[in-house]
Scaffold this motif. Structure first.
Motif, PDB file in Angstrom:
ATOM      1  N   ASN A 240      -1.403  -7.702  -2.544  1.00 34.83           N
ATOM      2  CA  ASN A 240      -2.540  -8.441  -2.014  1.00 34.83           C
ATOM      3  C   ASN A 240      -2.936  -7.990  -0.608  1.00 34.83           C
ATOM      4  OD1 ASN A 240      -2.778 -10.039  -4.310  1.00 34.83           O
ATOM      5  ND2 ASN A 240      -1.383 -11.606  -3.519  1.00 34.83           N
ATOM      6  N   ASN A 241      -2.050  -7.285   0.064  1.00 38.71           N
ATOM      7  CA  ASN A 241      -2.323  -6.870   1.440  1.00 38.71           C
ATOM      8  C   ASN A 241      -2.764  -5.420   1.572  1.00 38.71           C
ATOM      9  OD1 ASN A 241      -1.667  -9.405   2.358  1.00 38.71           O
ATOM     10  ND2 ASN A 241       0.409  -8.876   2.967  1.00 38.71           N
TER      11      ASN A 241
ATOM     12  N   LEU B 296       7.483  -2.388  -1.849  1.00 41.94           N
ATOM     13  CA  LEU B 296       6.211  -2.175  -2.525  1.00 41.94           C
ATOM     14  C   LEU B 296       6.244  -0.800  -3.167  1.00 41.94           C
ATOM     15  CD1 LEU B 296       3.362  -3.291  -3.116  1.00 41.94           C
ATOM     16  CD2 LEU B 296       2.564  -2.032  -1.106  1.00 41.94           C
ATOM     17  N   GLN B 297       6.082  -0.771  -4.474  1.00 52.33           N
ATOM     18  CA  GLN B 297       6.040   0.496  -5.205  1.00 52.33           C
ATOM     19  C   GLN B 297       4.609   1.014  -5.233  1.00 52.33           C
ATOM     20  OE1 GLN B 297       8.151   1.069  -9.143  1.00 52.33           O
ATOM     21  NE2 GLN B 297       6.028   1.161  -9.860  1.00 52.33           N
ATOM     22  N   VAL B 298       4.451   2.295  -4.941  1.00 42.48           N
ATOM     23  CA  VAL B 298       3.134   2.948  -4.973  1.00 42.48           C
ATOM     24  C   VAL B 298       3.238   4.159  -5.887  1.00 42.48           C
ATOM     25  CG1 VAL B 298       1.292   4.013  -3.627  1.00 42.48           C
ATOM     26  CG2 VAL B 298       2.663   2.160  -2.618  1.00 42.48           C
TER      27      VAL B 298
ATOM     28  N   HIS C  54       8.251   4.240  -2.687  1.00 43.11           N
ATOM     29  CA  HIS C  54       8.608   2.871  -2.329  1.00 43.11           C
ATOM     30  C   HIS C  54       8.569   2.728  -0.806  1.00 43.11           C
ATOM     31  CE1 HIS C  54      10.339   3.178  -6.406  1.00 43.11           C
ATOM     32  NE2 HIS C  54      10.053   1.906  -6.473  1.00 43.11           N
ATOM     33  N   PHE C  55       8.109   1.556  -0.347  1.00 39.48           N
ATOM     34  CA  PHE C  55       7.913   1.309   1.077  1.00 39.48           C
ATOM     35  C   PHE C  55       8.427  -0.083   1.425  1.00 39.48           C
ATOM     36  CE2 PHE C  55       4.786   4.293  -0.428  1.00 39.48           C
ATOM     37  CZ  PHE C  55       4.579   5.185   0.598  1.00 39.48           C
TER      38      PHE C  55
ATOM     39  N   VAL D  29      -4.145   4.836  -6.709  1.00 34.10           N
ATOM     40  CA  VAL D  29      -2.737   4.515  -6.901  1.00 34.10           C
ATOM     41  C   VAL D  29      -2.626   3.140  -7.553  1.00 34.10           C
ATOM     42  CG1 VAL D  29      -1.968   5.880  -4.913  1.00 34.10           C
ATOM     43  CG2 VAL D  29      -2.470   3.437  -4.620  1.00 34.10           C
ATOM     44  N   ALA D  30      -1.447   2.881  -8.125  1.00 29.57           N
ATOM     45  CA  ALA D  30      -1.116   1.549  -8.631  1.00 29.57           C
ATOM     46  C   ALA D  30       0.035   0.998  -7.800  1.00 29.57           C
ATOM     47  CB  ALA D  30      -0.718   1.614 -10.102  1.00 29.57           C
ATOM     48  N   THR D  31      -0.017  -0.307  -7.478  1.00 27.73           N
ATOM     49  CA  THR D  31       1.019  -0.912  -6.645  1.00 27.73           C
ATOM     50  C   THR D  31       1.639  -2.118  -7.334  1.00 27.73           C
ATOM     51  OG1 THR D  31      -0.518  -2.395  -5.496  1.00 27.73           O
ATOM     52  CG2 THR D  31      -0.198  -0.198  -4.555  1.00 27.73           C
ATOM     53  N   GLN D  32       2.901  -2.374  -7.025  1.00 31.54           N
ATOM     54  CA  GLN D  32       3.560  -3.581  -7.493  1.00 31.54           C
ATOM     55  C   GLN D  32       4.805  -3.842  -6.665  1.00 31.54           C
ATOM     56  OE1 GLN D  32       4.618  -2.305 -11.619  1.00 31.54           O
ATOM     57  NE2 GLN D  32       6.733  -2.731 -10.992  1.00 31.54           N
TER      58      GLN D  32
END
Length: 221
Positions: free
Chosen positions: A29-30, A49-51, A211-212, A36-39
């Motif tokens: 949400n941020n 956060l996976q990118v 990943h971050f 890219v896809a994030t989750q």
């Protein structure tokens, strides 16, 4: 006496930096995803956060919302690895974009090639870290025109957490890894100029799962 003064100054700088540090919550949400896809996920026992890159190109990043950055310090932990279906040229490209415009038409980027860190060929090792700039300065151009100037060796492995610190001051930027006191890569001529400002991007390259976590900003202006 001089040593005590230097120590006190360093301590004061550290305390002020921590006081003004802005911790950024990394969630889908941020961020504004660009190709890219994030989750949210748990990686190596850490919430992150996976990118995941969806296409080849340079503008593959999750751009943080409501960030205005010019000079200062960026700190974050990142991990990158090639996806299972990635080609042989995949290196687990993962990094941080800074001073990024909303449409990603301009940005500066430091990134890593984790699979190069312990390669058996020295030339590959020398390409473990990289600076690029959008528009006009992809890695191919920089390597051809100024070999070795905008990339450097660093020990790293794919899929392992790496602590990254980036110091930015006008036309200069320094990349530090894993809390080293010495920079791995120094750029004294940021290609988009000293006045560019913008957001921070969580950047991944072709065929990469990134990943971050633990992102902090200290703004100097």
């Amino acid at each position: 006496m001089l040593t005590n003064k230097v120590f006190c100054f360093a301590l004061l700088y550290f305390l002020l930096s921590q006081t003004h540090a802005q911790k950024i919550k990394l969630t889908p949400n941020n961020v504004l995803p660009s190709q890219v896809a994030t989750q949210l996920t748990n990686f190596k026992g850490q919430n992150a956060l996976q990118v995941k890159g969806l296409t080849d190109g340079e503008k593959t990043m999750a751009l943080l919302k409501d960030i205005d950055f010019h000079n200062g310090v960026i700190e974050v932990s990142i991990a990158g690895q090639p996806m299972d279906q990635a080609g042989q040229a995949a290196r687990g490209f993962v990094g941080i974009a800074f001073r990024t415009s909303t449409d990603i038409s301009k940005t500066e980027i430091f990134y890593l090639r984790p699979t190069n860190g312990r390669a058996e060929e020295q030339l590959r090792r020398n390409h473990a870290t990289q600076y690029i700039s959008i528009p006009g300065y992809p890695w191919e151009k920089l390597r051809e025109e100024t070999p070795g100037k905008y990339e450097a060796y660093a020990d790293m492995e794919p899929g392992e957490w790496i602590k990254v610190k980036i110091e930015v001051n006008d036309e200069k930027a320094k990349l530090y890894l894993n809390e080293s006191s010495q920079p791995t890569l120094i750029v004294n001529d940021l290609k988009q100029g000293k006045d560019l400002r913008g957001s921070i991007g969580l950047w991944v390259g072709p065929g990469t799962l990134g990943h971050f976590k633990d992102l902090k900003l200290v703004k100097a202006d």
